[in-house]
Structures are given as C-alpha cells and as structure tokens.
Write an enzyme that holds these catalytic residues in place. Structure first.
Site, PDB file in Angstrom:
ATOM      1  N   PRO D   2       0.836  -1.215   0.000  1.00 46.18           N
ATOM      2  CA  PRO D   2       0.000   0.000   0.000  1.00 46.18           C
ATOM      3  C   PRO D   2       0.864   1.255   0.000  1.00 46.18           C
ATOM      4  O   PRO D   2       2.062   1.216   0.342  1.00 46.18           O
ATOM      5  CB  PRO D   2      -0.775  -0.089   1.312  1.00 46.18           C
ATOM      6  CG  PRO D   2      -0.656  -1.490   1.765  1.00 46.18           C
ATOM      7  CD  PRO D   2       0.652  -1.990   1.235  1.00 46.18           C
ATOM      8  N   TYR D   3       0.216   2.347  -0.389  1.00 41.50           N
ATOM      9  CA  TYR D   3       0.839   3.653  -0.399  1.00 41.50           C
ATOM     10  C   TYR D   3      -0.070   4.591   0.380  1.00 41.50           C
ATOM     11  O   TYR D   3      -1.262   4.707   0.070  1.00 41.50           O
ATOM     12  CB  TYR D   3       1.005   4.140  -1.841  1.00 41.50           C
ATOM     13  CG  TYR D   3       1.447   5.574  -1.932  1.00 41.50           C
ATOM     14  CD1 TYR D   3       2.785   5.924  -1.767  1.00 41.50           C
ATOM     15  CD2 TYR D   3       0.531   6.586  -2.161  1.00 41.50           C
ATOM     16  CE1 TYR D   3       3.193   7.246  -1.833  1.00 41.50           C
ATOM     17  CE2 TYR D   3       0.932   7.916  -2.231  1.00 41.50           C
ATOM     18  CZ  TYR D   3       2.261   8.236  -2.060  1.00 41.50           C
ATOM     19  OH  TYR D   3       2.657   9.544  -2.118  1.00 41.50           O
TER      20      TYR D   3
END
Lengths: 67, 67, 67, 67, 67, 67
Positions: D2-3
């Site tokens: 994820p970011y």
C-alpha cells in the site's frame, strides 16, 4: 495530456537528472500510448527523508543504519 | 467535504493570490454541486521549475528560452 | 500549465456539472495568476461513499444517519 | 504494497511525531488488511498554512483569528 | 522506493500497454537515479473523459469535435 | 484538517475493513498530533491489479506467479 507524478526522497538529485526523468517519462507515454508530448506534464516531488517511510520506519532512520 | 489540490510552478504567487485561489475553488464547489464550504479543503502545491516538465522539458529550461 | 485535482464523493454529479467544474477551475487560474488555459489540466475523481471518511466515519455511514 | 499519503499543515511536527505517523499508518494496514509492512510506503507532506484552505480561507488567516 | 503515478484518460489502454508503462517507469528510475526496482511502485489511474479537462473543456467534448 | 489518502490494490477489501482504515487513520492523527477528527478526511483508492506495479511488474502478473 497525461500527467505523471514522480515522488523520490530528497537526496541530491541534480537538475540534469530531473531533466532526464521529465524527458524519459514523457517519451514513455509517447512510445507506449502515442500521447502528445506537448501536453504531457511531469511533476517531481522531492520528499525529506524524515517524511518518507517504508517498512514502518522513516528513511532518515534507515539511512543511519546503513540501509 | 470536497478536496481540491492545485499544483502550480513556484514563480512568486503571493499570499493574497493564494487566498483568492482558496476562496474561488471553494465557491466553485458550492455553486456547482451545493457542497458545504466549511468542510471543503484546498491544498496548493508550489513546485520548483526544475521539477515541473511539459513537452518533455523542465519549465526552468523553457523559461531560459523565453517560453 | 497548472494541474488541478478535484475529489468529490460519487453521488450523481452530471457531465454538465463536471464540465462547469472544469471550466470554473481553469478560469480561476487565468483570473488569479494569468495562467494559460490551453495547458491547464483539471482531473475530477469521484470516490465511492464507502471510501471517503470524515470525522472517523465513512460517508456511506453518515448518509444512513441523515448527515 | 500500500501507499499512504498524509497531508498536514507545517506547524512544527517533530521527526519523532512523523516517525509515529509512519509506524502507525503501516501497522494499520497490517492489522486491517494483512498487508506486508516491508513494502508499505508512507509519505508525509507538510503544507505551508498560506497554502492550505478550509471554509474558503487560508489556515494562516484562521490562525490570526484564533481558529 | 520511488512512487510514480501516471494519470491517463480511460480510452482503451490494454493490460500489455500498462505493463509497459510500469516496466518503463521503473527502469527510468533505475537508469537515472540508481533506485532499487524491487521497491519502486507505479500506479496508473485511468480517468473518464468526462472527468478530465484541458483548455477549460472536458476531453469527452473535445473528442466530439475531433480534437 | 489533515488529509489522508490510502491506496491499495482492489482485491476485495470489505466496507467494514475500509471503515476500520478510516477510523484508524483518523485516530492516528488525533493521537500523534492532536488533530481535530471532525475535519480529518480519509480517501481510499482501490486500484486494479493491472494498474499497480512493483518491481517493474503489474500485480496481476505477480499474482499469477503466486507472489
């Protein structure tokens, strides 16, 4: 018309290197999708190493450990 | 509740001009979609001209050519 | 050359309303900063109400409570 | 993988506080979705109070009014 | 560790073309800045033509005019 | 007033899990920086696995290899 945003840590990228990122990203959109380079925008964000985390840890901390 | 992000090159926008961008963008969301201004957020990013490219070239280079 | 990103919840904005957002945001940059509209980009993201939170709660939950 | 991007006003967050944001956001993705922390990226943007608006007004103006 | 976001209009880019964008953007960061490809993230956003504006006009309108 | 954007691959996160991400990210800003939860915005983007790359390769390709 594409818009490309490149985020990197602020660790000394030169104007010449950033020019190459801009040129390369624009050419990539031309080559792969036939986009018009004249309206292709590239924005580079340079982020302080205290403000970038990976593995749950700031890059500034990782650099102190030699990572 | 909308979120608006405005990215411009860092070329001397004043606090007063940025206040007008914030006010105008917020009002636009009120006028067009009836959004609540109290929770409308506007963030302005000012980007160095070395870090913004168009036409495959940094704006800093374009400015030197008078573009 | 500015880039504007407008994020709203996906709750039925029409193509005509989105056209007004694009026109209005572009004009705002012309009026306040004298930017060239021909290279001003506006991108609208419509976000599902399950995916947008405010006050620690998804908008989809807030809508059920009449908020 | 994820970011996470966290945008806050630039009002004195310390390196230690930013480290806690990075750690906490990474752990949240592990706890809720079982994501791999090793490839979870967190980027914190600190935005000048002239450049952040809410309620149609810059935060710098609001601070002067004691808001 | 870089993060690259590519925004294009949703006009039929194939999975193969998107794979080339991912590969090319990652390689660009390796070539120019010596970044580690293993932690380089590329995210492609495909935006509806009603939601992308340039020159104050939605791309969907421009396409109808043959632009 | 903070703004948090969480990008994950679209691989079946439930509304309940997304509600937990919204709640957790909001609480993190309260705990670490004393931010007001009422004006903290969280936006979750779920990205198709063809459109997310790491290591120069789309996640959709990696999943086929069991990665």
């Amino acid at each position: 018309m594409p818009y490309v945003n490149i985020k990197i840590t602020r660790e000394g990228a030169s104007a010449e290197q950033k020019a190459r990122l801009i040129q390369g990203a624009t050419q990539l959109l031309v080559d792969v999708l036939g986009k018009n380079p004249a309206t292709t925008v590239v924005v580079i964000d340079e982020v302080e190493t205290d403000n970038w985390g990976i593995g749950g840890e700031a890059v500034s901390q990782r650099r102190k450990k030699g990572l």
